[in-house]
Design a protein around this motif. Structure first.
Motif, mmCIF file in Angstrom:
data_model
loop_
_atom_site.group_PDB
_atom_site.id
_atom_site.type_symbol
_atom_site.label_atom_id
_atom_site.label_comp_id
_atom_site.label_asym_id
_atom_site.label_seq_id
_atom_site.Cartn_x
_atom_site.Cartn_y
_atom_site.Cartn_z
ATOM 1 N N PRO A 191 -3.504 -4.529 -5.004
ATOM 2 C CA PRO A 191 -3.031 -4.035 -3.706
ATOM 3 C C PRO A 191 -3.644 -2.714 -3.274
ATOM 4 C CG PRO A 191 -1.358 -3.724 -5.395
ATOM 5 C CD PRO A 191 -2.449 -4.539 -6.028
ATOM 6 N N HIS A 192 -4.364 -2.041 -4.176
ATOM 7 C CA HIS A 192 -5.008 -0.775 -3.816
ATOM 8 C C HIS A 192 -6.524 -0.875 -4.005
ATOM 9 C CE1 HIS A 192 -1.039 0.958 -3.547
ATOM 10 N NE2 HIS A 192 -0.764 0.541 -4.771
ATOM 11 N N PHE A 193 -7.074 -2.047 -3.792
ATOM 12 C CA PHE A 193 -8.516 -2.269 -3.930
ATOM 13 C C PHE A 193 -9.266 -1.288 -3.025
ATOM 14 C CE2 PHE A 193 -12.387 -4.951 -3.166
ATOM 15 C CZ PHE A 193 -12.789 -5.064 -4.491
ATOM 16 N N PRO A 194 -10.203 -0.503 -3.569
ATOM 17 C CA PRO A 194 -10.799 0.583 -2.780
ATOM 18 C C PRO A 194 -11.991 0.171 -1.925
ATOM 19 C CG PRO A 194 -11.570 0.707 -5.042
ATOM 20 C CD PRO A 194 -10.589 -0.440 -4.999
ATOM 21 N N HIS A 195 -12.331 -1.114 -1.900
ATOM 22 C CA HIS A 195 -13.509 -1.565 -1.167
ATOM 23 C C HIS A 195 -13.100 -2.505 -0.026
ATOM 24 C CE1 HIS A 195 -15.746 0.001 -4.612
ATOM 25 N NE2 HIS A 195 -14.935 -0.699 -5.382
ATOM 26 N N PRO A 196 -13.972 -2.692 0.961
ATOM 27 C CA PRO A 196 -13.665 -3.673 2.010
ATOM 28 C C PRO A 196 -13.511 -5.074 1.423
ATOM 29 C CG PRO A 196 -15.515 -2.264 2.651
ATOM 30 C CD PRO A 196 -15.254 -1.994 1.197
ATOM 31 N N LEU A 197 -12.753 -5.924 2.095
ATOM 32 C CA LEU A 197 -12.587 -7.314 1.691
ATOM 33 C C LEU A 197 -13.772 -8.114 2.219
ATOM 34 C CD1 LEU A 197 -8.815 -7.686 2.683
ATOM 35 C CD2 LEU A 197 -9.760 -6.980 0.470
ATOM 36 N N PRO A 225 -0.466 -5.431 6.627
ATOM 37 C CA PRO A 225 -0.552 -5.684 5.186
ATOM 38 C C PRO A 225 -1.819 -6.469 4.832
ATOM 39 C CG PRO A 225 1.616 -6.256 6.048
ATOM 40 C CD PRO A 225 0.735 -6.037 7.227
ATOM 41 N N TRP A 226 -2.406 -6.116 3.674
ATOM 42 C CA TRP A 226 -3.623 -6.790 3.222
ATOM 43 C C TRP A 226 -3.566 -6.927 1.701
ATOM 44 C CZ3 TRP A 226 -6.594 -4.112 -0.279
ATOM 45 C CH2 TRP A 226 -6.347 -2.727 -0.370
ATOM 46 N N MET A 227 -4.423 -7.822 1.163
ATOM 47 C CA MET A 227 -4.415 -8.037 -0.279
ATOM 48 C C MET A 227 -5.785 -8.538 -0.750
ATOM 49 S SD MET A 227 -2.934 -7.931 -3.206
ATOM 50 C CE MET A 227 -1.220 -7.630 -2.774
ATOM 51 N N PHE A 228 -6.237 -7.977 -1.885
ATOM 52 C CA PHE A 228 -7.393 -8.508 -2.608
ATOM 53 C C PHE A 228 -6.871 -9.272 -3.815
ATOM 54 C CE2 PHE A 228 -10.221 -8.263 -6.243
ATOM 55 C CZ PHE A 228 -11.429 -8.699 -5.731
ATOM 56 N N ASP A 229 -7.423 -10.468 -4.054
ATOM 57 C CA ASP A 229 -7.025 -11.273 -5.204
ATOM 58 C C ASP A 229 -8.277 -11.863 -5.844
ATOM 59 O OD1 ASP A 229 -5.959 -13.136 -7.039
ATOM 60 O OD2 ASP A 229 -4.148 -13.350 -5.832
ATOM 61 N N GLY A 230 -8.555 -11.445 -7.077
ATOM 62 C CA GLY A 230 -9.759 -11.893 -7.768
ATOM 63 C C GLY A 230 -9.759 -13.350 -8.139
ATOM 64 N N ARG A 231 -8.638 -14.048 -7.944
ATOM 65 C CA ARG A 231 -8.584 -15.476 -8.243
ATOM 66 C C ARG A 231 -9.025 -16.329 -7.059
ATOM 67 N NH1 ARG A 231 -2.421 -15.177 -10.039
ATOM 68 N NH2 ARG A 231 -2.527 -13.925 -8.119
ATOM 69 N N ALA A 232 -9.167 -15.726 -5.886
ATOM 70 C CA ALA A 232 -9.668 -16.422 -4.711
ATOM 71 C C ALA A 232 -11.184 -16.190 -4.656
ATOM 72 C CB ALA A 232 -8.998 -15.899 -3.454
ATOM 73 N N VAL A 233 -11.945 -17.209 -5.005
ATOM 74 C CA VAL A 233 -13.390 -17.037 -5.233
ATOM 75 C C VAL A 233 -14.201 -17.760 -4.169
ATOM 76 C CG1 VAL A 233 -15.287 -17.415 -6.869
ATOM 77 C CG2 VAL A 233 -12.987 -16.843 -7.707
#
Length: 237
Positions: A191-197, A225-233
């Motif tokens: 939730p605190h990913f420091p880079h653009p999606l 609200p936004w979210m980065f999830d490393g499981r979405a490839v």
């Protein structure tokens, strides 16, 4: 016991549409100034503001500090204020208690002076993900389950969702630019990913506002609200 003194309020009504996770709506409050002091908002961070808390069913705070809405006019003792205020649904969907209050910014909430806040039970609904748009350039393909994964995150309330990128074959691995190293597949939510999606899925009216290694990207801005999830490839060919 009814409080007395300069800052006393009596709630008349709070009106809002059905609440969806993460969605900002305009609600309406009607409240009486039952004290001896005039209510005023004196600047962007001074004076009285309307705000609210999201609590669980036992009254424990889930999201304490929320949007502040300035008063549209001074409210003299004995007057009733009716005005709009911004109300954003909490994440994820579920049963919550909405507590609407006023605060003297940087000093106290009026409930701390003995006033009762307006409290009601709210069933927060999933966010509508039907309008989500995936910004995938030529040569980018979502891996199996990607669409279902990002759709579920949108339904939880996230307007912007991004994930990992990886080469479609091992032969391409060494050719990926260094700028994509933070987007390696693996891990879960950040939730605190420091880079653009990169290669994001966005709900309207959001659109890509950045670029990473030639890929469309969204740099979170505002309070959506936004979210980065490393499981979405997403796989790059």
């Amino acid at each position: 016991m009814t409080p007395s003194g300069p800052l006393v309020l009596r709630w008349r009504a709070v009106e809002h549409a059905p609440v969806h996770a993460g969605v900002l709506q305009t609600a309406v409050v009607e409240v009486e100034n039952a004290g001896s002091a005039t209510w005023r908002t004196r600047g962007p961070n001074e004076g009285l503001f309307l705000s609210y808390h999201w609590l669980d069913e036992r009254g424990n705070p889930i999201v304490w500090d929320n949007l502040r809405t300035p008063l549209v006019r001074p409210v003299e003792p004995g007057e009733v204020l009716r005005q709009e205020f911004g109300l954003r649904g909490p994440l994820p969907p579920g049963r919550y208690r909405l507590a609407v209050d006023m605060l003297e910014e940087n000093r106290f909430w009026l409930a701390e002076l003995g006033n009762a806040w307006h409290e009601e039970s709210v069933d927060v609904l999933p966010r509508d993900a039907s309008g989500a748009q995936a910004f995938l350039p030529d040569g980018a393909e979502p891996a199996d389950g990607w669409r279902e994964h990002v759709s579920a995150l949108h339904a939880e309330g996230y307007a912007a969702v991004g994930g990992a990128v990886e080469p479609a074959s091992r032969l391409l691995r060494r050719r990926l630019p260094a700028a994509l190293e933070p987007y390696a597949a693996g891990g879960g939510r950040h939730p605190h990913f420091p880079h653009p999606l990169v290669c994001p899925s966005l709900l309207p009216p959001l659109e890509p506002n950045a670029e990473v290694a030639g890929l469309p990207a969204y740099r979170p801005e505002g309070d959506e609200p936004w979210m980065f999830d490393g499981r979405a490839v997403v796989r790059l060919r």
